[in-house]
Scaffold this active site. Structure first.
Site, PDB file in Angstrom:
ATOM      1  N   HIS A  41      44.256   1.273  81.273  1.00  0.00           N
ATOM      2  CA  HIS A  41      43.786   1.391  79.895  1.00  0.00           C
ATOM      3  C   HIS A  41      43.967   2.841  79.448  1.00  0.00           C
ATOM      4  O   HIS A  41      43.452   3.766  80.089  1.00  0.00           O
ATOM      5  CB  HIS A  41      42.303   0.999  79.824  1.00  0.00           C
ATOM      6  N   ALA A  42      44.737   3.042  78.369  1.00  0.00           N
ATOM      7  CA  ALA A  42      45.102   4.407  77.952  1.00  0.00           C
ATOM      8  C   ALA A  42      43.866   5.264  77.712  1.00  0.00           C
ATOM      9  O   ALA A  42      42.812   4.764  77.309  1.00  0.00           O
ATOM     10  CB  ALA A  42      45.934   4.339  76.669  1.00  0.00           C
ATOM     11  N   HIS A 102      47.466   7.842  68.789  1.00  0.00           N
ATOM     12  CA  HIS A 102      46.003   7.741  68.873  1.00  0.00           C
ATOM     13  C   HIS A 102      45.465   8.673  69.965  1.00  0.00           C
ATOM     14  O   HIS A 102      44.555   9.462  69.750  1.00  0.00           O
ATOM     15  CB  HIS A 102      45.593   6.296  69.172  1.00  0.00           C
ATOM     16  N   GLU A 103      46.087   8.588  71.146  1.00  0.00           N
ATOM     17  CA  GLU A 103      45.601   9.418  72.264  1.00  0.00           C
ATOM     18  C   GLU A 103      45.836  10.899  71.984  1.00  0.00           C
ATOM     19  O   GLU A 103      44.983  11.734  72.267  1.00  0.00           O
ATOM     20  CB  GLU A 103      46.323   9.026  73.566  1.00  0.00           C
ATOM     21  N   HIS A 116      43.165  12.538  70.041  1.00  0.00           N
ATOM     22  CA  HIS A 116      42.028  13.048  70.821  1.00  0.00           C
ATOM     23  C   HIS A 116      42.351  14.438  71.364  1.00  0.00           C
ATOM     24  O   HIS A 116      41.518  15.355  71.298  1.00  0.00           O
ATOM     25  CB  HIS A 116      41.729  12.105  71.994  1.00  0.00           C
ATOM     26  N   GLU A 121      37.897   8.939  66.955  1.00  0.00           N
ATOM     27  CA  GLU A 121      38.815   7.795  67.008  1.00  0.00           C
ATOM     28  C   GLU A 121      39.771   7.769  65.826  1.00  0.00           C
ATOM     29  O   GLU A 121      40.778   7.073  65.851  1.00  0.00           O
ATOM     30  CB  GLU A 121      38.016   6.497  67.065  1.00  0.00           C
ATOM     31  N   HIS A 125      35.929  -2.286  77.336  1.00  0.00           N
ATOM     32  CA  HIS A 125      34.839  -1.400  76.939  1.00  0.00           C
ATOM     33  C   HIS A 125      33.483  -1.868  77.415  1.00  0.00           C
ATOM     34  O   HIS A 125      32.551  -1.063  77.488  1.00  0.00           O
ATOM     35  CB  HIS A 125      34.856  -1.233  75.428  1.00  0.00           C
ATOM     36  N   TYR A 157      35.062   2.470  66.713  1.00  0.00           N
ATOM     37  CA  TYR A 157      36.371   2.039  66.221  1.00  0.00           C
ATOM     38  C   TYR A 157      36.248   1.389  64.850  1.00  0.00           C
ATOM     39  O   TYR A 157      37.100   1.567  63.992  1.00  0.00           O
ATOM     40  CB  TYR A 157      37.011   1.078  67.228  1.00  0.00           C
TER      41      TYR A 157
HETATM   42  C1  D0W Z   1      38.077  10.129  78.962  1.00  0.00           C
HETATM   43  C2  D0W Z   1      37.976   9.177  77.838  1.00  0.00           C
HETATM   44  O1  D0W Z   1      37.510   8.069  77.962  1.00  0.00           O
HETATM   45  N1  D0W Z   1      38.445   9.600  76.634  1.00  0.00           N
HETATM   46  C3  D0W Z   1      38.396   8.732  75.446  1.00  0.00           C
HETATM   47  C4  D0W Z   1      38.633   9.570  74.211  1.00  0.00           C
HETATM   48  C5  D0W Z   1      37.411  10.444  73.930  1.00  0.00           C
HETATM   49  O2  D0W Z   1      36.334   9.856  73.759  1.00  0.00           O
HETATM   50  O3  D0W Z   1      37.566  11.686  73.899  1.00  0.00           O
HETATM   51  C6  D0W Z   1      39.513   7.694  75.567  1.00  0.00           C
HETATM   52  O4  D0W Z   1      40.627   8.068  75.742  1.00  0.00           O
HETATM   53  N2  D0W Z   1      39.179   6.360  75.420  1.00  0.00           N
HETATM   54  C7  D0W Z   1      40.174   5.314  75.632  1.00  0.00           C
HETATM   55  C8  D0W Z   1      40.505   4.524  74.357  1.00  0.00           C
HETATM   56  C9  D0W Z   1      41.824   3.779  74.567  1.00  0.00           C
HETATM   57  C10 D0W Z   1      42.266   2.814  73.434  1.00  0.00           C
HETATM   58  C11 D0W Z   1      41.183   1.816  73.061  1.00  0.00           C
HETATM   59  O5  D0W Z   1      40.378   1.437  73.883  1.00  0.00           O
HETATM   60  N3  D0W Z   1      41.239   1.324  71.801  1.00  0.00           N
HETATM   61  C12 D0W Z   1      40.350   0.201  71.414  1.00  0.00           C
HETATM   62  C13 D0W Z   1      40.346  -0.039  69.889  1.00  0.00           C
HETATM   63  C14 D0W Z   1      41.552   0.437  69.185  1.00  0.00           C
HETATM   64  C15 D0W Z   1      42.700  -0.362  69.125  1.00  0.00           C
HETATM   65  C16 D0W Z   1      43.811   0.079  68.429  1.00  0.00           C
HETATM   66  C17 D0W Z   1      43.779   1.337  67.784  1.00  0.00           C
HETATM   67  O6  D0W Z   1      44.843   1.772  67.058  1.00  0.00           O
HETATM   68  C18 D0W Z   1      42.650   2.144  67.875  1.00  0.00           C
HETATM   69  C19 D0W Z   1      41.540   1.684  68.582  1.00  0.00           C
HETATM   70  C20 D0W Z   1      40.847  -1.092  72.087  1.00  0.00           C
HETATM   71  O7  D0W Z   1      41.957  -1.040  72.655  1.00  0.00           O
HETATM   72  O8  D0W Z   1      40.119  -2.085  72.022  1.00  0.00           O
HETATM   73  C21 D0W Z   1      43.475   2.035  73.941  1.00  0.00           C
HETATM   74  C22 D0W Z   1      44.461   1.955  72.815  1.00  0.00           C
HETATM   75  C23 D0W Z   1      44.006   2.853  71.707  1.00  0.00           C
HETATM   76  C24 D0W Z   1      42.767   3.566  72.211  1.00  0.00           C
HETATM   77  C25 D0W Z   1      40.622   5.502  73.199  1.00  0.00           C
HETATM   78  O9  D0W Z   1      41.537   6.324  73.180  1.00  0.00           O
HETATM   79  O10 D0W Z   1      39.772   5.407  72.274  1.00  0.00           O
HETATM   80 ZN    ZN Z   2      40.399   6.745  70.990  1.00  0.00          ZN
END
Ligand code: D0W
Ligand code: ZN
Length: 616
Positions: free
Chosen positions: A326-327, A356-357, A360, A384, A486, A496
């Site tokens: 998971h990214a 997106h990443e 951050h 986000e 999550h 989100y």
């Molecule tokens: C060390 C740590 O944990 N760091 C935090 C960052 C921080 O808090 O500093 C972090 O990297 N969290 C991971 C998480 C990953 C993703 C995610 O989970 N996305 C949601 C919802 C969504 C879907 C599409 C979209 O365009 C935007 C959001 C899902 O996939 O359901 C996967 C794909 C995109 C973002 C993230 O980057 O938010």
């Molecule tokens: Zn994010």
């Protein structure tokens, strides 16, 4: 409160308080760095040994937080200025580290990492010897397969491989987490999570936003249902109006972009999915991330530093290691080390995820010189939104053409509506899902939802808000929330939903600052240093100011507002209202799946949204 009253005189000396903060910042950065390194090592190489090391570092970090909170509570906050007081309050708000019983503190860490390991190493067995992981195998099935039964096997297989193993662990996690945060005076873990938004009416605000956006979603849902019926046949759809959850191109039906070619209103137009072109041009993971880095640099923002390129994990390892695919983006709290971990596939969706990443990372870079407790998003939704705001410009047909991923871009109405549909499949489809995850979790934390009701309440929300239904019978021994990262990873989710609303406010503000004139959905801020400066100024503040002040500075208003999102999609909503007429909406109650019922599912007449609202 954990900080008991049994202590002597409070320290009134401001310079002593300043000295405390200086020491805290130096020590806390070290502790965060150590924990991030251990966590990174475990996430990029899941072994018992690495898990053990990470848990030791987590315990050390929790104990450091406890001691710092205790020491901070010895200072008289009334003699400090607002910024200093804000830092002391944040140092004392230590969340689940407030568990004073060390055995329970250790146990909580073990449960959390056990849940994440189960999820990250789970495989769905579609046949006895054919067990597939989520990334990339099951994900690819959902993006490419249109075989009803194969999709059911993947959908059910993944839930069988995760939920039942997680249900009891999750129940224990809830009990231990609630006990810990109650030491700080929070009612439960949900109250603690909501407190990060600093507004007492936060729950009502997000409910109001969701209610305002429901018509947009209900019209998109009706369009998707109509198109899916032509693919799978009407008899596969319950008469209640729900869409079976495995048919929307995504394991959780949370975004429907994989179905863009089936869902675009005008099919004769060139496809908007640039995945084939990326593959044709031999895109690599590195190229995807350099493309994203280039956009931030075009705005005059901070480029990815050297350690980012040397230490990130941009592809799934091929040496057989188990990793958390998971990214995620990582801040190592030392001002120079920032990384992304992503099992990158060469697809448009992963190009968006890379932005997106990197959003951050850009936030981490911009606020790295703030005191440690301010090295956070103004609120979690801000963090986000950063990358997604950039991606809104990147995804325009104009920008896709400028980077050579689209060849012909015409401005006729059909292409415009097709483009808005492709964006709606990513942004509008997501809204009820982004909303309902924490609606479910807040009730679990508050005790309103008991363990034996976990799955039933989950499906109530999925049926009522998302209009999707389970394609196969579910029972209380299933734990379908556990099939979504999550939940076992214990990452809050309402951030989100907030992001999907405010990113359009930010996009509008930055487009205005860049001098762009025209429809919001065709705005591309690429090369606008005016936009970049305005965004950087907000990101530099981190969480040193209330998010409402930061929102005011950038957008001219101090609240979350769905109007820019509604304006962006206005032409599409007009098209959908015309196409749907009154044929939209669904019964808020889940369809009856018990095998005894006649072939077709019952459920009352497809309700109008009004009925839905009355019932909800
Ligand atoms: C060390 C740590 O944990 N760091 C935090 C960052 C921080 O808090 O500093 C972090 O990297 N969290 C991971 C998480 C990953 C993703 C995610 O989970 N996305 C949601 C919802 C969504 C879907 C599409 C979209 O365009 C935007 C959001 C899902 O996939 O359901 C996967 C794909 C995109 C973002 C993230 O980057 O938010
Ligand atoms: Zn994010």
């Amino acid at each position: 409160l954990m900080i008991s009253e049994t202590r002597g005189e409070l320290i009134n000396n401001v310079s002593a308080a300043e000295a405390f903060l200086a020491t805290y910042n130096a020590e806390a950065s070290q502790v965060s760095n150590r924990y991030a390194e251990a966590s990174w090592t475990y996430n990029t190489n899941i072994t018992e040994y690495n898990q053990e090391i990470m848990l030791k570092e987590r315990l050390a970090a929790d104990k450091f937080s406890q001691e710092a909170a205790w020491n901070a509570s010895g200072y008289n906050l009334t003699v400090m200025d607002a910024t200093m007081r804000r830092q002391f309050v944040k140092i004392m708000d230590i969340g689940t580290a407030a568990q004073t019983n060390e055995t329970k503190l250790i146990h909580l860490g073990q449960i959390e990492s056990e849940m994440e390991t189960i999820y990250s190493t789970a495989k769905a067995c579609l046949a006895p010897e054919k067990c597939l992981p989520l990334d990339p195998d099951l994900t690819r099935i959902f993006t490419t397969s249109r075989d009803y039964d194969q999709l059911i096997a993947a959908w059910k297989g993944w839930r069988d491989a995760t939920g039942p193993k997680l249900k009891n662990l999750y129940t224990e996690f809830v009990t231990l987490s609630n006990e810990a945060v109650r030491n700080l005076g929070h009612a439960d873990l949900g109250a603690y999570w909501r407190s990060r938004y600093d507004t007492p009416e936060f729950e009502a605000d997000v409910q109001a936003l969701f209610d305002q956006l429901r018509p947009l979603y209900e019209h998109l849902h009706a369009h998707a249902r109509r198109r899916l019926k032509t693919i799978y046949g009407k008899d596969k759809f319950p008469s209640s109006g729900h869409i079976p959850a495995h048919l929307l191109g995504n394991m959780w039906a949370q975004q429907w972009s994989s179905l863009v070619d089936e869902f675009v209103p005008y099919k004769g137009k060139p496809s908007l999915d640039v995945t084939p072109e990326m593959v044709h041009q031999n895109y690599t993971a590195e190229k995807i991330f350099h493309t994203a880095d280039n956009f931030f640099q075009s705005l005059g923002m901070i480029p990815m530093p050297e350690p980012f390129w040397n230490k990130s994990m941009l592809k799934k390892p091929t040496d057989g290691r188990d990793v958390v695919c998971h990214a995620s983006a990582w801040d190592f709290s030392n001002g120079i080390d920032f990384r992304i971990k992503q099992c990158t596939d060469i697809t448009q969706q992963h190009l968006e995820t890379a932005h997106h990443e990197m959003g951050h990372i850009e936030y981490y870079l911009q606020y790295k010189d703030q005191p440690l407790v301010f090295q956070k998003g103004a609120n979690p939704g801000f963090h986000e939104a950063v990358g997604d705001v950039i991606a809104l410009s990147v995804q325009t047909p104009e920008h896709m053409k400028s980077i050579g991923l689209l060849h012909s871009v015409s401005n006729d109405t059909e292409t415009d509506i097709n483009f808005l549909m492709s964006m709606a499949l990513q942004k509008i489809a997501f809204l009820p899902f982004g909303f309902l995850i924490d609606q479910w979790r807040w009730r679990v934390f508050s005790g309103d939802t008991k363990p034996e009701q976990y799955n039933e309440h989950w499906w109530n929300l999925r049926c009522r808000y998302q209009g999707v239904s389970a394609p196969v019978e579910r029972s209380a021994s299933d734990f379908d929330p556990g099939a979504k990262f999550h939940i076992p990873a214990n990452t809050p989710y309402i951030r989100y939903f907030v992001s999907f609303v405010i990113q359009f406010q930010f996009h509008k503000a930055l487009c205005d600052k860049s001098g762009y004139i025209g429809p919001l959905h065709r705005c591309d801020i690429y090369n606008s240093t005016e936009a970049g400066t305005a965004l950087s100024e907000m990101l530099k503040l981190g969480s040193s100011k209330p998010w409402t002040d930061e929102m005011q500075n950038l957008t001219g208003q101090a609240k979350m507002d769905a109007q820019p999102l509604m304006d962006y999609f206005k032409p599409l909503l007009e098209y959908l209202r015309k196409e749907n007429g009154n044929d939209y909406g669904w019964d808020p109650i889940c369809p009856d799946l018990t095998p005894t019922s006649s072939g077709r599912n019952h459920g009352s007449k497809v309700s109008s949204p009004l009925t839905t609202l009355l019932i909800s």
